[in-house]
Enzyme design. Sequence first.
Site, PDB file in Angstrom:
ATOM      1  CE1 TYR A  18      -0.364   7.125  -7.482  1.00 38.80           C
ATOM      2  CE2 TYR A  18      -2.247   7.702  -8.852  1.00 38.80           C
ATOM      3  CZ  TYR A  18      -1.722   7.096  -7.734  1.00 38.80           C
ATOM      4  OH  TYR A  18      -2.562   6.436  -6.851  1.00 38.80           O
ATOM      5  CB  ILE A  77     -10.608   6.283  -1.735  1.00 48.76           C
ATOM      6  CG1 ILE A  77     -10.791   5.210  -2.819  1.00 48.76           C
ATOM      7  CG2 ILE A  77     -11.003   5.752  -0.367  1.00 48.76           C
ATOM      8  CD1 ILE A  77     -12.191   4.677  -2.966  1.00 48.76           C
ATOM      9  CG  ASN A  82      -2.005   1.070   1.135  1.00 51.15           C
ATOM     10  OD1 ASN A  82      -2.441   1.443   0.043  1.00 51.15           O
ATOM     11  ND2 ASN A  82      -2.422   1.575   2.272  1.00 51.15           N
ATOM     12  CB  SER A 124      -4.287   4.156  -8.924  1.00 53.00           C
ATOM     13  OG  SER A 124      -5.059   5.284  -9.292  1.00 53.00           O
ATOM     14  CB  THR A 168       4.215   5.714 -15.860  1.00 56.51           C
ATOM     15  OG1 THR A 168       3.828   6.553 -16.947  1.00 56.51           O
ATOM     16  CG2 THR A 168       5.308   4.763 -16.316  1.00 56.51           C
TER      17      THR A 168
END
Length: 254
Positions: free
Chosen positions: A159, A192, A80, A146, A161
Site C-alpha cells: 500500500y 480519516i 479516489n 496517503s 509503495t
Amino acid sequence: MVADHLASLGSTVVVHGTTPTSTRQLDEAESLEAVAAEIADAHGVKVLAVHGDLTSETVVDDLHARIRERFGHVDILVNNAGGDIGAGGVTAENAGKPVVNDALHIPMQDARSILDRNLMTCILVSRAVVPPMIERERGWIVTIGSIAGLSGHRGAAMYATAKAAVHEYTRCLAAQLRPHGVYANVIAPGEIITARFLASRPTRDERKVRDGPLTRYGWPEEVAKAVEFLVTKDGSYITGQVLRIDGGAQIFPS
C-alpha cells in the site's frame, strides 16, 4: 463526501463504484443509485452513478465515453479508487486488509490487487480523462494518496509503495500539464473516519471527536474541503503538490 461537497458547490457529479451495490459491503448505502439520488435531492444538481472495474482499460474507456455523452466533458477528476485491499476484496477479514502484509511475504495475488487498485486505476483513468482537458486547456486532477506513501511501513508495504507511486505519477502529470493550464495535485490523508477505516482496525473512542487536540481522527469533510481548495481559484497557482490532511501526524519534508 467529496462528491457531496462538490455538489453542494453546484457541480454536476459522477459517483463510481465497482458494482451497482458495492455500497452495501460496509453498509454505507443501499446502492450507488441511492447515493446519486440523495446527492441530487440535497443539492439540486445532476448526478450520474456508474460502476465497473477501473483496473480494466476497456471499462475505463467505456465509462468515460458514457460520461461525456451525458455531460459533454469532465472538468474535475478525483482519483479516489484504492485502499489496502487484497484479492479477497473488502468483505474479507479486516475489511480486505491482507493478513500477511509485509514487503517480502505478502501473497502475490494480494500485492497485485493493491498495486492495481491504487496505481493502475489512477493511471488508466487519467489517460482517459486528461487528454480532453489538454485540448480545452482547462481541468483539475486531484489524486487521493496517503501519508503511508510518504514513509516506510513494515505492515503495509505494498500500500505504501502504491501510494508513493501514485504521488510521483501525479507529479509527473503536473509537469506535463503545466503549459496547458491543467492542474494535478495529491491529497494525502492520515487517519480519516470512514466506514472501511472503522471496519479494518481497532479504533479509540476518545479520538472520534470533531474538535480539540489534533491527535484526534480526521473526518471526510476535512478531505472534501481540501479538494475544494485545489479545484477553485483559491488554488490557482498550485500544482504538482502533495498536501497532507493528517492533523500533523507527519511533520517532515515530503
